[in-house]
Design a protein around this motif. Structure first.
Motif, PDB file in Angstrom:
ATOM      1  N   UNK A 185      59.453  43.620  53.396  1.00  0.00           N
ATOM      2  CA  UNK A 185      60.129  42.401  53.796  1.00  0.00           C
ATOM      3  C   UNK A 185      59.251  41.196  53.515  1.00  0.00           C
ATOM      4  N   UNK A 186      59.469  40.103  54.237  1.00  0.00           N
ATOM      5  CA  UNK A 186      58.685  38.891  54.007  1.00  0.00           C
ATOM      6  C   UNK A 186      57.237  39.073  54.419  1.00  0.00           C
ATOM      7  N   UNK A 187      56.355  38.341  53.779  1.00  0.00           N
ATOM      8  CA  UNK A 187      54.940  38.412  54.129  1.00  0.00           C
ATOM      9  C   UNK A 187      54.213  39.501  53.375  1.00  0.00           C
ATOM     10  N   UNK A 188      52.894  39.471  53.493  1.00  0.00           N
ATOM     11  CA  UNK A 188      52.045  40.405  52.753  1.00  0.00           C
ATOM     12  C   UNK A 188      51.384  41.440  53.647  1.00  0.00           C
ATOM     13  N   UNK A 189      51.623  41.384  54.946  1.00  0.00           N
ATOM     14  CA  UNK A 189      50.991  42.342  55.837  1.00  0.00           C
ATOM     15  C   UNK A 189      49.525  42.014  56.056  1.00  0.00           C
ATOM     16  N   UNK A 190      48.836  42.883  56.749  1.00  0.00           N
ATOM     17  CA  UNK A 190      47.418  42.683  57.042  1.00  0.00           C
ATOM     18  C   UNK A 190      46.564  43.332  55.962  1.00  0.00           C
ATOM     19  N   UNK A 191      45.573  42.597  55.515  1.00  0.00           N
ATOM     20  CA  UNK A 191      44.668  43.135  54.502  1.00  0.00           C
ATOM     21  C   UNK A 191      43.900  44.320  55.081  1.00  0.00           C
ATOM     22  N   UNK A 192      43.768  45.380  54.313  1.00  0.00           N
ATOM     23  CA  UNK A 192      43.040  46.571  54.756  1.00  0.00           C
ATOM     24  C   UNK A 192      42.141  47.027  53.631  1.00  0.00           C
ATOM     25  N   UNK A 193      40.846  47.065  53.898  1.00  0.00           N
ATOM     26  CA  UNK A 193      39.906  47.484  52.872  1.00  0.00           C
ATOM     27  C   UNK A 193      39.339  48.868  53.137  1.00  0.00           C
ATOM     28  N   UNK A 194      39.354  49.298  54.410  1.00  0.00           N
ATOM     29  CA  UNK A 194      38.740  50.585  54.727  1.00  0.00           C
ATOM     30  C   UNK A 194      39.463  51.242  55.893  1.00  0.00           C
ATOM     31  N   UNK A 195      39.279  52.555  56.014  1.00  0.00           N
ATOM     32  CA  UNK A 195      39.859  53.337  57.102  1.00  0.00           C
ATOM     33  C   UNK A 195      38.979  54.561  57.312  1.00  0.00           C
ATOM     34  N   UNK A 196      39.243  55.296  58.399  1.00  0.00           N
ATOM     35  CA  UNK A 196      38.417  56.457  58.749  1.00  0.00           C
ATOM     36  C   UNK A 196      39.300  57.660  59.034  1.00  0.00           C
ATOM     37  N   UNK A 197      38.987  58.782  58.394  1.00  0.00           N
ATOM     38  CA  UNK A 197      39.566  60.084  58.736  1.00  0.00           C
ATOM     39  C   UNK A 197      38.430  60.915  59.314  1.00  0.00           C
ATOM     40  N   UNK A 198      38.440  61.064  60.638  1.00  0.00           N
ATOM     41  CA  UNK A 198      37.344  61.729  61.339  1.00  0.00           C
ATOM     42  C   UNK A 198      37.550  63.248  61.330  1.00  0.00           C
TER      43      UNK A 198
END
Length: 226
Positions: free
Chosen positions: A47-60
């Motif tokens: 939809x409208x907008x670009x969402x939140x920028x995400x550069x990293x994540x964790x799979x523990x």
């Protein structure tokens, strides 16, 4: 010290109020056909907008399990795979969206893995057959996963129309399921979804009972010493 011009302060305040007035909240509740909550279902919005920028994540990795079991990320996200168990793990995936292998290790590998192609990535561990995890890589700007009660929440959405997609590891053919469109305004929106979830196959590997973890540890220790 010069004072901040009053007319600029008023303009800034008006801008913040305007932005706040257009921020919307969408809450979803996902259940199966029997009305039971579905945890780990991924909701994505276009939809409208670009969402939140995400550069990293964790799979523990904790207690011989992937945590979370389902991790949604945006395309090109770098995912770290820390091992918080007192035994080494070997993470791998043969999925077309990302084929990789992290050989037996403790702690955290020096470099994260970049998931640069949308799709479903199924994770396994060569030491523990019951360990399975899923990374859902999406190009959609808005995404999240349901909690243990089947709830998901999006905050600060631009008001407007969104196309909704649902995915779960036990969905038919593991394919995303289109859920139509929603209209979100500054009053927010709540919506319930029923998702067809297939039961796990009878031969799905299961984690050993707590009393058997000692045997599992011994087996893994022998394997890692080779």
């Amino acid at each position: 010290m010069p004072l901040f011009p009053r007319h600029l302060a008023c303009a800034a305040g008006a801008l913040l109020l305007s932005l706040g007035a257009h921020a919307a909240t969408f809450q979803a509740h996902v259940v199966d056909k029997q009305g039971q909550p579905v945890p780990g279902a991924v909701l994505t919005l276009q939809g409208p907008g670009k969402g939140s920028a995400q550069a990293s994540a964790v799979m523990d990795q904790r207690d011989k399990q992937y945590v979370p079991r389902v991790l949604p990320v945006h395309t090109s996200t770098a995912v770290a795979f820390p091992n918080n168990d007192n035994i080494r793990h070997q993470v791998y995936s043969f999925s077309p969206a990302k084929r990789f292998e992290l050989k037996l290790y403790e702690g955290t590998p020096a470099a994260p893995v970049v998931f640069d192609k949308p799709g479903v990535v199924v994770l396994g561990c060569n030491i523990h057959d019951w360990m399975m995890g899923y990374i859902y890589v999406t190009d959609d700007p808005w995404f999240t996963a349901t909690d243990a009660q089947g709830n998901a929440r999006f905050a600060d959405l631009p008001a407007g129309k969104y196309r909704v997609t649902l995915w779960h590891p036990q969905s038919a053919d593991m394919q995303p399921q289109p859920q139509g469109e929603i209209q979100v305004d500054d009053k927010g929106l709540s919506h319930d979804y029923a998702l067809a979830v297939e039961p796990l196959p009878a031969d799905t590997p299961q984690a050993p009972a707590p009393s058997a973890f000692g045997d599992a540890f011994g087996k893994a220790a022998r394997e890692t010493s080779k």
